[in-house]
Design a protein around this motif. Structure first.
Motif, mmCIF file in Angstrom:
data_model
loop_
_atom_site.group_PDB
_atom_site.id
_atom_site.type_symbol
_atom_site.label_atom_id
_atom_site.label_comp_id
_atom_site.label_asym_id
_atom_site.label_seq_id
_atom_site.Cartn_x
_atom_site.Cartn_y
_atom_site.Cartn_z
ATOM 1 N N THR A 1 -8.809 -9.470 0.433
ATOM 2 C CA THR A 1 -8.960 -9.259 -1.004
ATOM 3 C C THR A 1 -9.766 -7.995 -1.286
ATOM 4 O OG1 THR A 1 -8.850 -11.639 -1.375
ATOM 5 C CG2 THR A 1 -9.767 -10.310 -3.147
ATOM 6 N N VAL A 2 -10.834 -7.784 -0.544
ATOM 7 C CA VAL A 2 -11.646 -6.579 -0.722
ATOM 8 C C VAL A 2 -10.815 -5.338 -0.425
ATOM 9 C CG1 VAL A 2 -13.609 -5.302 0.243
ATOM 10 C CG2 VAL A 2 -13.857 -7.702 -0.345
ATOM 11 N N GLU A 3 -10.023 -5.386 0.628
ATOM 12 C CA GLU A 3 -9.177 -4.242 0.983
ATOM 13 C C GLU A 3 -8.118 -3.978 -0.098
ATOM 14 O OE1 GLU A 3 -7.927 -0.954 3.018
ATOM 15 O OE2 GLU A 3 -9.747 -2.118 3.285
ATOM 16 N N ILE A 4 -7.516 -5.037 -0.630
ATOM 17 C CA ILE A 4 -6.532 -4.879 -1.708
ATOM 18 C C ILE A 4 -7.187 -4.232 -2.920
ATOM 19 C CG2 ILE A 4 -5.143 -6.137 -3.399
ATOM 20 C CD1 ILE A 4 -4.544 -8.177 -1.170
ATOM 21 N N LEU A 5 -8.364 -4.720 -3.294
ATOM 22 C CA LEU A 5 -9.061 -4.152 -4.456
ATOM 23 C C LEU A 5 -9.460 -2.701 -4.214
ATOM 24 C CD1 LEU A 5 -11.249 -7.182 -5.543
ATOM 25 C CD2 LEU A 5 -9.225 -6.269 -6.692
ATOM 26 N N ARG A 6 -9.831 -2.381 -2.990
ATOM 27 C CA ARG A 6 -10.172 -0.991 -2.665
ATOM 28 C C ARG A 6 -8.962 -0.084 -2.838
ATOM 29 N NH1 ARG A 6 -9.516 2.702 0.771
ATOM 30 N NH2 ARG A 6 -8.315 1.460 2.219
ATOM 31 N N ARG B 1 -6.255 4.121 -5.943
ATOM 32 C CA ARG B 1 -5.062 4.601 -6.650
ATOM 33 C C ARG B 1 -5.373 4.840 -8.124
ATOM 34 N NH1 ARG B 1 -1.446 5.545 -9.872
ATOM 35 N NH2 ARG B 1 0.771 5.351 -9.510
ATOM 36 N N LEU B 2 -6.172 3.972 -8.719
ATOM 37 C CA LEU B 2 -6.545 4.127 -10.121
ATOM 38 C C LEU B 2 -7.349 5.406 -10.336
ATOM 39 C CD1 LEU B 2 -6.594 2.848 -12.980
ATOM 40 C CD2 LEU B 2 -8.748 1.767 -12.308
ATOM 41 N N SER B 3 -8.257 5.698 -9.442
ATOM 42 C CA SER B 3 -9.093 6.885 -9.615
ATOM 43 C C SER B 3 -8.354 8.178 -9.282
ATOM 44 C CB SER B 3 -10.366 6.783 -8.785
ATOM 45 O OG SER B 3 -10.058 6.776 -7.424
ATOM 46 N N SER B 4 -7.359 8.114 -8.417
ATOM 47 C CA SER B 4 -6.669 9.343 -8.017
ATOM 48 C C SER B 4 -5.511 9.708 -8.952
ATOM 49 C CB SER B 4 -6.169 9.239 -6.586
ATOM 50 O OG SER B 4 -5.191 8.228 -6.471
ATOM 51 N N ARG B 5 -4.700 8.742 -9.332
ATOM 52 C CA ARG B 5 -3.530 9.030 -10.189
ATOM 53 C C ARG B 5 -3.352 7.915 -11.204
ATOM 54 N NH1 ARG B 5 -1.540 10.056 -5.201
ATOM 55 N NH2 ARG B 5 -0.343 8.162 -5.230
ATOM 56 N N GLN C 1 0.824 -1.205 0.000
ATOM 57 C CA GLN C 1 0.000 0.000 0.000
ATOM 58 C C GLN C 1 0.860 1.258 0.000
ATOM 59 O OE1 GLN C 1 -2.852 0.040 3.169
ATOM 60 N NE2 GLN C 1 -3.891 1.844 2.407
ATOM 61 N N LYS C 2 1.936 1.245 0.761
ATOM 62 C CA LYS C 2 2.835 2.395 0.800
ATOM 63 C C LYS C 2 3.510 2.610 -0.555
ATOM 64 C CE LYS C 2 6.799 4.216 3.332
ATOM 65 N NZ LYS C 2 6.225 5.477 3.754
#
Length: 115
Positions: A74-79, A84-88, A41-42
């Protein structure tokens, strides 16, 4: 300053974790798996290190995709991936995302990704 904040150390440390997981997947305790996901995540938060974070995630999916990655994880990873996809969104990130999602689908099946 953490080691993960130094750009020169990141590739080597990710490769070290990948080698450790690859050699002995059963030796990684649940707390260490959570720590690896925190590192992922980092790393994907930075456009300079997102490829290393995705490489780490690909390794975790490869070795733990069918079993130890619970539905909550898995849900947390996808979130995290979708935030990240929506922000940058970058072309490199989209390619890596497609690769990791296809790898996840291979290991866990399409139903696990959809649900």
């Amino acid at each position: 300053v953490e080691l993960w904040d130094r750009p020169g150390y990141v590739p080597g440390m990710v490769q070290y974790i990948q080698a450790f997981v690859g050699q002995s997947p059963s030796s990684l305790a649940d707390g260490q798996l959570t720590a690896c996901l925190g590192i992922f995540q980092k790393l994907i938060a930075s456009t300079a290190n997102d490829q290393h974070g995705m490489a780490l995630l690909a390794t975790l999916v490869e070795y733990y995709g069918g079993g130890r990655l619970t539905n909550e994880i898995t849900v947390e990873i996808l979130r995290v991936l979708m935030v990240r996809l929506s922000s940058r969104k970058t072309t490199k990130y989209v390619h890596l995302l497609v690769y990791v999602l296809s790898m996840f689908t291979m290991k866990s099946g399409g139903d696990a990704l959809v649900s």
